[in-house]
Design an enzyme around this catalytic site. Sequence first.
Site, short mmCIF file in Angstrom:
data_model
loop_
_atom_site.label_atom_id
_atom_site.label_comp_id
_atom_site.label_asym_id
_atom_site.label_seq_id
_atom_site.Cartn_x
_atom_site.Cartn_y
_atom_site.Cartn_z
N LYS A 144 1.24 4.23 -2.93
CA LYS A 144 1.09 5.68 -2.67
C LYS A 144 2.35 6.43 -3.10
CE LYS A 144 -2.19 4.92 1.08
NZ LYS A 144 -2.31 4.53 2.49
N ASP A 175 0.84 -1.20 0.00
CA ASP A 175 0.00 0.00 0.00
C ASP A 175 0.89 1.26 0.00
OD1 ASP A 175 -2.76 1.25 0.45
OD2 ASP A 175 -1.62 2.06 2.13
N1 HSE Z 1 -4.94 0.74 4.59
C1 HSE Z 1 -4.64 2.11 4.35
C2 HSE Z 1 -3.77 2.63 5.48
C3 HSE Z 1 -5.91 2.90 4.27
O1 HSE Z 1 -3.73 1.98 6.52
O2 HSE Z 1 -3.13 3.66 5.33
C4 HSE Z 1 -5.72 4.33 3.83
O3 HSE Z 1 -5.15 4.40 2.56
#
Ligand code: HSE
Length: 421
Positions: free
Chosen positions: A200, A196
């Site tokens: 980003k 994740d």
């Molecule tokens: N799973 C992501 C986090 C959610 O914990 O940042 C927000 O993008």
Amino acid sequence: MQDPKIQLNIGLFGFGVVGEGLYKVLAHTPGLNAQIKKVCIKHPEKERNAPAQLFTTDAALLLDDAEINVIVELIDDADAAHAIVTTALSRGKAVVSANKKMIAEHIRELIALQQEHDVPFLYEAACCASIPVIRNLEEYYDNDLLQGISGIVNGSTNYILTKIFEENIGFEQALVQAQQAGFAESNPALDIEGIDAVNKLSILLTHGYGIITPPLAVVHAGINTLHKADAVFAKEKGYEIKLVAQARKLSNGKIAAFVAPQFVRASNQLSNVRNEYNGVVIESGLADKQFFYGKGAGGFPTASAVLSDLSALRYNYRYEYKKLNFGTPSELTDDFYLKVCLGFKNLTQLPQERFQQITEWTSNGVRCHVTGIIHFSEFVNGNWWKQPGMSVIIYPDGILEQPELADAEDPLVLSGHLELV
Ligand code: HSE
């Protein structure tokens, strides 16, 4: 979308934590002149806190409705999100999305669709939820002046690290709490393996530096390899460990970028970022450091960014991808060195040949820690550093252009094998 007084008729996909958050927030924002006309959901059997007639399971009811001029996509499934967003853009509808995975994986195609159909596609919520970092990188910082971005961009892992290191809660329990609070991805491996965060980071690289890269091609590690003894080692040295996404401009203008656990000094703003909060330190040539801080996960913080995008649609805001389209985009490079600490169980695991220089090693019988300099290409080529039991933690100011440490008084250059003492 030319008229600022235009009514936004929204077709919403997804009514999870963020979708419901947006529904509630919109009910209290009459000035926005926006209303949700239909919500497409996957599980009609679930009880919802909204009138039943709002919901459908038929995506076409939203995508084919000429009155719906904005699609807000807040679902979890990146492939389904891709189909929804590309169809909506192709039909001339404006789109707001929070799906970082889908955006990171398809950014080139999504930019082309926006241009071809002359429609805005906004996704501030996709990076750091409530922190307006994409628009700032897009609008405020010139590529030439942007020296570096370093941030805690995943709320769940930061929440877990805070609970483990400050409240002594176990990893599994902390993860369950992050899931219950609605911070974690439905597949939490995406959070804890750093995927994740690298999704980003790749979006930030596009808006900050004009770089388009497949996100998984960027070196990334998560918090799943960290060991309790790594935290003890960090504390002894006066550091905390945070999962940090970094991009740094080198003297040749190329960009070093990766996601990895990092030792953070108490003087670094990121050390004060706790729980689901995110923080981004931006370094610019003239302004030195600037710090952005805010909630990085959760229904309302994410909905606030979606709301801001909806508001921006009313004055026809769109990303111009300035760093890509005007001037010269930057390039990623593998040609630099990292000052790292490798943690592992016993010294037979030490990948001695990978080091340019070793400056310190310790062993307490439970875990060995070796500090030294490794060329970044060693991390790009091969998964030796992802073997079970091994952790890699980057030192502060750990990106080096030369393979020597300026402050290493007595570097230990290895020949032969170290023995446990
Ligand atoms: N799973 C992501 C986090 C959610 O914990 O940042 C927000 O993008």
